[in-house]
Design a protein around this motif. Structure first.
Motif, PDB file in Angstrom:
ATOM      1  N   TYR A  67       1.047 -10.084   0.942  1.00  0.00           N
ATOM      2  CA  TYR A  67       0.758  -8.944   0.053  1.00  0.00           C
ATOM      3  C   TYR A  67       1.749  -8.827  -1.098  1.00  0.00           C
ATOM      4  O   TYR A  67       1.915  -7.757  -1.656  1.00  0.00           O
ATOM      5  N   SER A 117       6.442   4.615  -0.221  1.00  0.00           N
ATOM      6  CA  SER A 117       5.252   4.507  -1.071  1.00  0.00           C
ATOM      7  C   SER A 117       3.984   4.375  -0.212  1.00  0.00           C
ATOM      8  O   SER A 117       3.931   3.560   0.707  1.00  0.00           O
ATOM      9  N   CYS A 132       9.453   2.165   3.889  1.00  0.00           N
ATOM     10  CA  CYS A 132       9.167   2.476   2.486  1.00  0.00           C
ATOM     11  C   CYS A 132       8.309   3.742   2.410  1.00  0.00           C
ATOM     12  O   CYS A 132       7.424   3.963   3.226  1.00  0.00           O
ATOM     13  N   GLU A 153       1.063   3.077  -0.735  1.00  0.00           N
ATOM     14  CA  GLU A 153       0.402   1.754  -0.722  1.00  0.00           C
ATOM     15  C   GLU A 153       1.109   0.828   0.263  1.00  0.00           C
ATOM     16  O   GLU A 153       0.481   0.133   1.057  1.00  0.00           O
ATOM     17  N   ASP A 154       2.457   0.844   0.190  1.00  0.00           N
ATOM     18  CA  ASP A 154       3.218  -0.032   1.080  1.00  0.00           C
ATOM     19  C   ASP A 154       3.085   0.414   2.528  1.00  0.00           C
ATOM     20  O   ASP A 154       3.031  -0.411   3.444  1.00  0.00           O
ATOM     21  N   GLN A 155       2.993   1.721   2.720  1.00  0.00           N
ATOM     22  CA  GLN A 155       2.820   2.225   4.087  1.00  0.00           C
ATOM     23  C   GLN A 155       1.499   1.754   4.670  1.00  0.00           C
ATOM     24  O   GLN A 155       1.417   1.412   5.848  1.00  0.00           O
ATOM     25  N   LEU A 205      11.049  -2.618   4.902  1.00  0.00           N
ATOM     26  CA  LEU A 205       9.703  -2.413   4.368  1.00  0.00           C
ATOM     27  C   LEU A 205       8.930  -1.375   5.172  1.00  0.00           C
ATOM     28  O   LEU A 205       8.098  -0.643   4.634  1.00  0.00           O
ATOM     29  N   CYS A 220      10.488  -3.188  -2.410  1.00  0.00           N
ATOM     30  CA  CYS A 220      10.082  -3.880  -1.190  1.00  0.00           C
ATOM     31  C   CYS A 220      10.125  -5.399  -1.352  1.00  0.00           C
ATOM     32  O   CYS A 220      10.345  -6.119  -0.381  1.00  0.00           O
ATOM     33  N   LYS A 226       1.110  -6.812  -4.137  1.00  0.00           N
ATOM     34  CA  LYS A 226       0.807  -5.381  -3.985  1.00  0.00           C
ATOM     35  C   LYS A 226       2.040  -4.540  -3.685  1.00  0.00           C
ATOM     36  O   LYS A 226       2.035  -3.328  -3.858  1.00  0.00           O
ATOM     37  N   LEU A 227       3.120  -5.179  -3.222  1.00  0.00           N
ATOM     38  CA  LEU A 227       4.307  -4.420  -2.806  1.00  0.00           C
ATOM     39  C   LEU A 227       5.083  -3.872  -3.999  1.00  0.00           C
ATOM     40  O   LEU A 227       5.055  -4.453  -5.081  1.00  0.00           O
ATOM     41  N   CYS A 228       5.804  -2.738  -3.755  1.00  0.00           N
ATOM     42  CA  CYS A 228       6.629  -2.182  -4.832  1.00  0.00           C
ATOM     43  C   CYS A 228       7.854  -3.078  -5.055  1.00  0.00           C
ATOM     44  O   CYS A 228       8.192  -3.907  -4.197  1.00  0.00           O
ATOM     45  N   PHE A 254       4.234  -9.873   5.390  1.00  0.00           N
ATOM     46  CA  PHE A 254       4.258  -9.180   4.094  1.00  0.00           C
ATOM     47  C   PHE A 254       4.091 -10.142   2.908  1.00  0.00           C
ATOM     48  O   PHE A 254       3.658  -9.731   1.841  1.00  0.00           O
TER      49      PHE A 254
END
Ligand code: ATP
Ligand code: MG
Length: 431
Positions: free
Chosen positions: A188, A212, A210, A214-216, A207, A196, A191-193, A185
């Motif tokens: 990224y 969201s 999550c 995008e995170d998924q 994580l 996260c 990009k993570l919320c 992770f």
């Protein structure tokens, strides 16, 4: 002023005409948990905040964002239970239930409180049926509680619910896995919320949970725990699957199921359906071998699950499952005159003693209004008692559906004869 007649956001009333639905599912849960040897445990709705902070886990959404916590007048911090396991574990320890022989097997119905965004299937007060089993590490127990959950779902008449199964290992395998997740992770990070990013530090496995999109999407290609299980955890998982196969329970091994709470080890599972939208998990559970020690007890491998009752009712509706309603009135006795009122009072008591629902006028309405009321409450039979009936000591009982009338004597035999009559009608037999 308007506020006091509005319920709090995210809460629901169960109205008298709806409660049979709850009772139906609760009865099945009671019967099934009894069949598996679980006895009901009732714990308080609030506990010391510290219990949940430790028992649910500091890094969870529940503890970080969702708890209803307040200080009492005595200056103590207490929290409305967000789930049932921590309270059950506390009660087990406080009453040394483990001294009475292992495993300790408890079932419960609890209201739970979480400050979440209310939406379909997600409330701030909701209800769970759950079971906990303290003091066994055997994979037989894991398979057994999954069987119990499956039996409940089957008896509710549900289908299109799939069982997602995983093992998240022990702290040993998890240390290696967490490192692999951090490595993955970290690529990224931008990009993570926000949540996260904290999870990445404290509990990277979160994580995978999550919500969201995008995170998924990022989590889709993350390393899977099943590649990091130690021999002991791997064997345990194999055994669980063997027993489930033997019981004919279908499952899908899904390495992305990690469960929301911190204390899980080894087996985790969810029963999920697609038919009620995004909040499709109706049951979640697994093993939490470290929890009792975390709460100050001795090492006590344990496991359990919880089902969300509101979500189950939603699924039953979505699948068009009719829930039997035995709440309606079997006999309404309408009365004319004081003597009839007293006679009705006496007869009703006997009919009620025989286990049937029976009602009469308690408002002082005229005959016509009484019959209207009988209709409104859906009485299956009605009977009019006036001076003539009292004088002859018999009266006609009328089937409100068919209009058919049957004469019954107003003596000691009345309740029994009425009971036989309505049973015969219900089963289609002639008497
Ligand atoms: P979710 O991922 O949907 O938030 P969770 O992992 O937080 O669920 P658990 O703590 O495992 O849920 O609780 C067990 C069950 O309780 C869930 O599977 C669900 O059926 C129900 N449940 C959880 N939170 C809610 C809620 N806010 N409203 C209604 N039901 C809930
Ligand atoms: Mg949740």
């Amino acid at each position: 002023m308007a506020l006091i007649t509005k319920k709090i956001k995210g809460t629901e009333d169960v109205l008298p005409k709806q409660s049979y639905r709850w009772q139906f599912i609760e009865n099945i849960m009671r019967e099934e948990s009894r069949a598996y040897g679980f006895k009901e445990l009732r714990t308080p709705v609030f506990e010391h905040t510290e219990l949940f902070a430790r028992g649910v886990g500091q890094t969870t959404d529940v503890v970080q964002k969702e708890m209803y916590t307040f200080d009492t007048k005595g200056g103590e911090s207490v929290t409305l239970r967000p789930e049932g396991t921590a309270g059950a574990a506390r009660a087990m320890l406080e009453h040394s239930l483990d001294n009475e022989g292992l495993p300790v097997k408890a079932s419960y119905f609890v209201s739970c409180y979480r400050y979440e965004k209310p939406q379909a299937g997600r409330l701030r007060e909701f209800h769970q049926f759950g079971i906990e089993e303290f003091g066994t590490q055997s994979p037989v127990a894991d398979a057994e509680i999954i069987c119990l959950a499956q039996s409940v779902l089957d008896r509710l008449g549900l289908d299109q619910i799939h069982l997602e199964l995983n093992s998240i290992g022990c702290p040993e395998c998890r240390a290696k896995y967490n490192q692999a997740l951090r490595d993955y992770f970290s690529q990224y990070k931008d990009k993570l919320c926000g949540t996260c990013l904290t999870r990445l530090e404290k509990n990277p496995m979160r994580l995978l949970d999550c919500k969201s999109p995008e995170d998924q999407a990022i989590a889709k290609d993350a390393p899977v725990i099943t590649d990091y299980l130690c021999e002991d955890c791997e064997n345990h998982f194999t055994e669980v699957k063997k027993y489930l196969d033997a019981a004919g329970i279908a499952y899908n091994v899904n390495p992305k199921i990690v469960r929301g709470l911190d204390y899980y080890t080894k087996t985790v599972f969810e029963f999920i359906t697609d038919c009620i939208g995004a909040q499709g998990t109706v049951c979640g559970g697994g093993r939490y071998d470290g929890l009792i020690e975390e709460l100050g007890g001795k090492h006590t491998p344990s496991l359990g699950f919880a089902m969300g009752l509101e979500r189950l009712l939603m699924v039953m509706d979505a699948q068009g499952i009719e829930i039997p309603n035995n709440d309606s009135c079997a006999l309404y006795i309408a009365t004319m005159g004081d003597e009839a009122k007293i006679k009705a009072f006496e007869l009703l008591r006997r009919v009620r003693e025989s286990g049937l629902t029976a009602e009469t006028d308690v408002v002082g309405r005229g005959l016509r209004a009484q019959m209207k009321y009988a209709d409104k409450i859906g009485a299956k039979y009605s009977m009019v008692l006036g001076d003539n009936e009292i004088a002859e000591n018999k009266a006609k009982v009328k089937n409100m559906d068919s209009g058919e009338q049957t004469e019954l004597a107003l003596d000691e035999s009345f309740a029994e004869k009425f009971s036989v009559l309505q049973l015969a009608d219900a089963s289609g037999f002639q008497i």
